[in-house]
Design a protein around this motif. Structure first.
Motif, short mmCIF file in Angstrom:
data_model
loop_
_atom_site.label_atom_id
_atom_site.label_comp_id
_atom_site.label_asym_id
_atom_site.label_seq_id
_atom_site.Cartn_x
_atom_site.Cartn_y
_atom_site.Cartn_z
N GLY A 53 -6.58 65.26 34.70
CA GLY A 53 -7.18 65.94 33.55
C GLY A 53 -6.51 67.27 33.26
N GLY A 54 -7.08 68.03 32.35
CA GLY A 54 -6.50 69.31 31.95
C GLY A 54 -5.93 69.24 30.54
N LYS A 55 -5.81 70.40 29.92
CA LYS A 55 -5.37 70.47 28.53
C LYS A 55 -3.85 70.41 28.39
CE LYS A 55 -9.36 73.28 27.18
NZ LYS A 55 -9.93 73.39 28.54
N ARG A 56 -3.11 70.67 29.47
CA ARG A 56 -1.64 70.72 29.45
C ARG A 56 -1.15 71.81 28.50
NH1 ARG A 56 -1.84 67.91 34.03
NH2 ARG A 56 -2.83 65.90 33.74
N LEU A 57 -1.83 72.95 28.55
CA LEU A 57 -1.49 74.06 27.66
C LEU A 57 -0.09 74.59 27.92
CD1 LEU A 57 -2.29 76.18 25.51
CD2 LEU A 57 -3.15 77.59 27.40
N ARG A 58 0.29 74.74 29.17
CA ARG A 58 1.60 75.32 29.48
C ARG A 58 2.75 74.46 28.98
NH1 ARG A 58 -2.35 76.30 32.51
NH2 ARG A 58 -2.82 78.39 33.33
N PRO A 59 2.76 73.15 29.26
CA PRO A 59 3.82 72.33 28.67
C PRO A 59 3.76 72.28 27.16
CG PRO A 59 2.31 70.97 29.95
CD PRO A 59 1.98 72.39 30.26
N PHE A 60 2.55 72.35 26.59
CA PHE A 60 2.42 72.41 25.14
C PHE A 60 3.16 73.62 24.58
CE2 PHE A 60 0.20 74.17 21.45
CZ PHE A 60 0.20 73.10 20.58
N LEU A 61 3.01 74.76 25.23
CA LEU A 61 3.68 75.97 24.78
C LEU A 61 5.20 75.83 24.88
CD1 LEU A 61 1.32 78.64 26.39
CD2 LEU A 61 1.57 78.16 23.93
N VAL A 62 5.68 75.16 25.94
CA VAL A 62 7.12 74.91 26.05
C VAL A 62 7.61 74.08 24.87
CG1 VAL A 62 8.95 73.85 27.42
CG2 VAL A 62 7.09 75.03 28.58
N VAL A 63 6.91 73.00 24.59
CA VAL A 63 7.32 72.08 23.52
C VAL A 63 7.27 72.77 22.16
CG1 VAL A 63 6.66 69.97 22.28
CG2 VAL A 63 6.66 70.00 24.79
N GLU A 64 6.22 73.53 21.89
CA GLU A 64 6.07 74.15 20.58
C GLU A 64 6.99 75.36 20.41
OE1 GLU A 64 4.73 72.82 18.13
OE2 GLU A 64 3.60 71.22 19.14
N ALA A 65 7.23 76.10 21.49
CA ALA A 65 8.19 77.21 21.40
C ALA A 65 9.60 76.67 21.17
CB ALA A 65 8.14 78.06 22.67
N THR A 66 9.91 75.53 21.76
CA THR A 66 11.21 74.89 21.53
C THR A 66 11.31 74.42 20.08
OG1 THR A 66 11.29 74.15 23.84
CG2 THR A 66 12.76 73.06 22.30
N ALA A 67 10.23 73.82 19.59
CA ALA A 67 10.21 73.31 18.21
C ALA A 67 10.36 74.45 17.20
CB ALA A 67 8.91 72.56 17.96
N LEU A 68 9.83 75.62 17.53
CA LEU A 68 9.95 76.78 16.65
C LEU A 68 11.40 77.05 16.28
CD1 LEU A 68 8.60 79.34 15.33
CD2 LEU A 68 9.01 80.49 17.52
N PHE A 69 12.31 76.80 17.24
CA PHE A 69 13.73 77.08 17.04
C PHE A 69 14.57 75.81 16.82
CE2 PHE A 69 12.16 80.57 19.82
CZ PHE A 69 12.31 81.62 18.91
N GLY A 107 -13.53 68.78 37.37
CA GLY A 107 -14.65 67.86 37.49
C GLY A 107 -14.49 66.79 38.55
N LYS A 108 -13.42 66.88 39.37
CA LYS A 108 -13.16 65.88 40.40
C LYS A 108 -12.94 66.58 41.74
CE LYS A 108 -10.87 62.83 37.07
NZ LYS A 108 -9.58 62.16 36.70
N PRO A 109 -13.07 65.82 42.85
CA PRO A 109 -12.81 66.44 44.16
C PRO A 109 -11.40 67.02 44.22
CG PRO A 109 -13.86 64.30 44.44
CD PRO A 109 -13.52 64.43 42.98
N THR A 110 -11.27 68.21 44.81
CA THR A 110 -9.96 68.82 44.96
C THR A 110 -9.09 67.97 45.88
OG1 THR A 110 -10.97 70.21 46.66
CG2 THR A 110 -10.70 71.18 44.47
N ALA A 111 -7.79 68.21 45.86
CA ALA A 111 -6.85 67.35 46.57
C ALA A 111 -7.13 67.28 48.06
CB ALA A 111 -5.42 67.81 46.31
N HIS A 112 -7.50 68.42 48.66
CA HIS A 112 -7.74 68.39 50.11
C HIS A 112 -9.03 67.68 50.47
CE1 HIS A 112 -9.98 72.06 49.00
NE2 HIS A 112 -10.72 71.82 50.06
#
Length: 304
Positions: A53-69, A107-112
């Motif tokens: 899960g997760g929004k994947r915000l950080r990779p989204f920013l990479v993709v969109e900052a790349t697309a900007l240029f 919302g799920k058990p942590t890896a450990h």
């Protein structure tokens, strides 16, 4: 919710789908050249830690900052996947009993909890290492000089002077609360450094002039601070079901936050200011900067 935010969230979701498909492939049982084998329990723990899960915000920013240029999208997706591996490694290690001792993540058990402590440690180690493998082995439009620049920038953002150092300061803050500048420094390292890298990476991938790279780096610093301020507010006001993890832990451990020092009204005003400053940084790019401007508003106003 405004139409702009609806459109933005659709784009965020679409990018997340693409990133998750790539991560699923990268974290498969397929053995790469020069690898001997992939121990299944370790590989499964890595896959679990990243694709839970997760929004994947950080990779989204990479993709969109790349697309900007106008940079290469496939290269951006791979760098975004590498960054997500670093981010998820940090979550696995932060959740360990020796660190934040959390049982729940997204919302799920942590890896450990889902596996065991030793496997979780090794999964984190492997994800961090694999991130640099992903960048170095990226083919296509990414020049060798760009790979070196990305590896250096990510190393600085993730290491002793960035995220890992920020976690060390965070642990120290449980014993002695830092002053306001100390909190700002801690948050810029633990949370802000990887968000800064995500934005700056787009300029590196696209091979832009130094002034564009500096502008996107500063944009990343602004929204990195906004992200952490919003997170501090949510830690006080949201419940665990909404957040998918324990809340109220900073207060229970006596950690100082800017919300605690300055109050909610100050934080809300600061978030508004940071969004305005982020938008001003994007102004030279006109309509092309709209998605990243929406991202700044999303970061400041998020509810989970």
């Amino acid at each position: 919710m405004s139409a702009n935010i609806d459109t933005f969230e659709n784009r965020l979701s679409s990018n997340a789908t693409a990133i998750e498909a790539l991560l699923d492939k990268l974290l498969s049982s397929e053995v790469l050249s020069d690898e001997i084998t992939r121990p299944e329990r370790l590989r499964a723990a890595m896959h679990y830690a990243v694709l839970n899960g997760g929004k994947r915000l950080r990779p989204f920013l990479v993709v969109e900052a790349t697309a900007l240029f106008g940079g290469d999208r496939e290269a951006a997706l791979r760098v975004g996947a590498a960054l997500e591996c670093v981010h998820c490694y940090s979550l696995v290690h932060d959740d360990l009993p020796a660190m934040d001792d959390d049982d729940l993540r997204r919302g799920k058990p942590t890896a450990h909890i889902a596996f065991d402590e030793a496997t979780a440690i090794l999964a984190g180690d492997s994800l961090l290492t694999y991130a640099f493998d992903i960048i170095a082995s990226t083919q296509g439009a990414l020049a060798e000089s760009s790979k070196v620049a990305l590896v250096l920038a990510l190393s600085r953002a993730a290491g002793v002077g960035g995220m890992a150092g920020g976690q060390a300061l965070d642990l120290a803050a449980e014993k002695q609360s830092p002053d306001e500048q100390g909190i700002v420094t801690l948050q810029a390292m633990k949370t802000g450094a990887l968000i800064r890298f995500a934005c700056e990476a787009g300029a590196i991938i696209a091979g832009t002039p130094a002034n564009d790279r500096a502008r996107l780096r500063l944009f990343g610093e602004k929204i990195g601070l906004a992200f952490q301020l919003a997170d501090d507010v949510l830690d006080l006001t949201a419940d665990a079901a909404t957040m998918g993890k324990a809340t109220g832990k900073d207060a229970s451990r006596g950690k100082g936050t800017l919300v605690g020092l300055r109050g909610l009204a100050w934080v809300e005003a600061t978030l508004n200011r940071l969004v305005c400053e982020a938008e001003e940084l994007l102004a030279p790019y006109g309509e092309r900067g709209k998605v990243l401007a929406d991202a700044a508003r999303f970061v400041a106003n998020r509810k989970s």
